[in-house]
Scaffold this active site. Structure first.
Site, PDB file in Angstrom:
ATOM      1  N   GLY A 277       1.933  -3.813  30.869  1.00 25.56           N
ATOM      2  CA  GLY A 277       0.591  -3.400  31.264  1.00 25.56           C
ATOM      3  C   GLY A 277      -0.205  -4.597  31.738  1.00 25.56           C
ATOM      4  NE  ARG A 314      -8.636  -7.532  26.255  1.00 29.85           N
ATOM      5  CZ  ARG A 314      -8.406  -8.793  26.009  1.00 29.85           C
ATOM      6  NH1 ARG A 314      -9.108  -9.723  26.608  1.00 29.85           N
ATOM      7  NH2 ARG A 314      -7.474  -9.139  25.174  1.00 29.85           N
ATOM      8  CE1 TYR A 318      -8.764  -5.312  20.217  1.00 35.34           C
ATOM      9  CE2 TYR A 318      -9.223  -5.773  22.521  1.00 35.34           C
ATOM     10  CZ  TYR A 318      -8.809  -4.905  21.537  1.00 35.34           C
ATOM     11  OH  TYR A 318      -8.425  -3.642  21.873  1.00 35.34           O
ATOM     12  CB  CYS A 343     -30.141  -3.173  21.139  1.00 32.52           C
ATOM     13  SG  CYS A 343     -31.284  -3.202  22.519  1.00 32.52           S
ATOM     14  CD  GLU A 344     -23.395  -3.594  18.545  1.00 30.24           C
ATOM     15  OE1 GLU A 344     -22.556  -4.168  17.850  1.00 30.24           O
ATOM     16  OE2 GLU A 344     -23.498  -2.355  18.619  1.00 30.24           O
TER      17      GLU A 344
END
Ligand code: LLP
Length: 419
Positions: A277, A314, A318, A343-344
């Site tokens: 992939g 991603r 991760y 908003c984080e």
């Protein structure tokens, strides 16, 4: 090698300047290069010249865009799918059913039935329970499902925990210690032709050693199964080959992978299936974004871009690194925190990153976004789904419309009893 490069100070995708795409389609937008996809497909195929009988099935989960699948299908690739949704995409892109392999631990009865009706080439069975259910469904339809049994070889792939799949406590496959017994049980069922085994130990592998260890274990198992009187004609080696995300990062090349596979499997006498992939799609795409504003920070400034964790998950998921650079670099550098508007705090692409100097309105790209990019997008913060563009030489086309937040809201209902 990819086809995103600076020409006369402006980053191009093949022959198209990225600002032209930004003006026409808006930002954020994923931009894929057809030439890069084709090159990666060719390099992977050529790496396996010494494997006489094979199927290379693109892992659709990494980039399910129909146009991308069309490009790869024309390169002779089949498809590795993990849902009926992905199967339908592969079929819609013209990939023949025989070249479709269905993996995944949670295939529902409805999905198995649909895949049987479509006549797909192979099911990779992930458990005894699934095998029994598939056999019943196939037998009831009067057909035979071509299958392999996915083995969990208990090998540490040495990659991020969340994308490691071949350790004993991961949910995938059957334990190698029980493989002989489960294979024997499933092989005797009407409705399935259990013709081999499969393995996939994880993604973004930076070292061939764990792959080789898994393949050696699989080779031994093939011997044991044959010794017990089973016919083994197919082995699926999965995907997992890593790609460079950082400038100058060196990873095993497809040619080294191919040479290892040819060496390890030379006496197996089977058809090999591959499910790459990321190595095909990763560096064939960038996420093009515009700087909303640059905000003073305590230490480094915050470069706030219009792409966010909902568009490219991603880094948030991760802690992944995506190289970030200006589309029209002026030569100056800055150290910045690169963040999205969500908003984080998780909506942070990089902290303290040395990068091209940028100001409000400038365009920039996150590289290596062609795999596990758009496909993992969400509409968090009611931001809609990002658009996708495919470039081919000096032309480009929108291959996925931007789905505006309003369209998502239109699919919601307030029940009468709340009105
Ligand atoms: N085959 C199977 C059964 C898989 O589960 C996967 C990936 C592949 C093939 C393709 O692996 P690749 O060649 O792309 O490494 N979202 C994560 C990656 C998850 C991979 C899941 N399985 C990420 O963004 O890194």
């Amino acid at each position: 090698m990819d086809h995103f490069s600076l020409r006369y100070g402006v980053m191009h995708a093949e022959d198209v300047p990225l600002p032209v795409i930004a003006d026409a389609v808006g930002t954020p937008v994923y931009v894929y290069s057809r030439a890069t996809l084709e090159r990666h497909a060719r390099v992977f195929r050529e790496a396996l010249v010494d494997v006489p009988d094979k199927l290379i099935a693109f892992a659709v989960k990494s980039n399910p865009n129909l146009a991308v699948l069309k490009v790869l299908g024309a390169q002779g690739m089949g498809a590795d799918v993990v849902s009926v949704g992905e199967m339908r995409r592969a079929l819609a892109a013209g990939i023949t059913p025989e070249m479709i392999v269905f993996s995944g631990v949670g295939k529902t009865a409805a999905e198995m039935a649909a895949a049987l009706d479509a006549g797909i080439g192979q099911f990779n069975i992930e458990s005894e329970e699934e095998g029994v259910e598939l056999a019943e469904i196939a037998a009831a339809r009067g057909v035979t499902a071509q299958c392999t049994l996915r083995i969990n070889p208990d090998v540490d792939a040495g990659t991020h925990d969340k994308i490691s799949t071949g350790k004993a406590d991961n949910k995938f496959g059957v334990p190698i210690s029980e493989a002989g017994q489960i294979f024997g049980k499933l092989a005797g069922l009407p409705g399935v032709n259990l013709r081999g085994v499969a393995v996939h130990i994880g993604s973004q592998l930076a070292d061939l050693a764990p792959l080789e260890a898994a393949f050696l274990k699989l080779g031994e198992l093939v011997g044991v199964l044959r010794g017990a009187g089973h016919e083994v004609t197919h082995v699926d080696l999965g995907g997992g080959l890593g790609v460079p995300y950082r400038v100058g990062e060196v990873l095993p090349q497809p040619a080294e992978y191919g040479a290892m596979v040819a060496r390890v499997t030379k006496d197996w006498g089977v058809k090999l299936i591959f499910e790459p992939g990321r190595v095909i799609a990763g560096n064939a795409g960038v996420l093009l974004t515009r700087v909303v504003r640059v905000k003073r920070g305590i230490k480094d400034p915050f470069v706030i871009v219009d792409a966010a964790m909902n568009d490219l998950a991603r880094p948030a998921l991760y802690g992944a690194y995506h190289h970030f650079e200006a589309v029209e670099p002026k030569g100056a550098q800055m150290t910045a925190n690169i963040v999205g508007p969500i908003c984080e705090t998780g909506d942070t692409f990089a902290m303290g990153r040395e990068c091209d100097a940028l100001q409000a309105g400038d365009l920039a790209v996150f590289r290596t976004a062609g795999a596990y990019g758009a496909t993992m997008a969400s509409s968090y913060n009611s931001r809609g789904f990002v658009a996708e563009v495919l470039v081919d030489g000096d032309k480009f086309a929108v291959v996925a419309d931007r789905i505006e937040a309003g369209a998502i809201m239109d699919a919601e209902r307030v029940p009468e009893w709340l009105a």
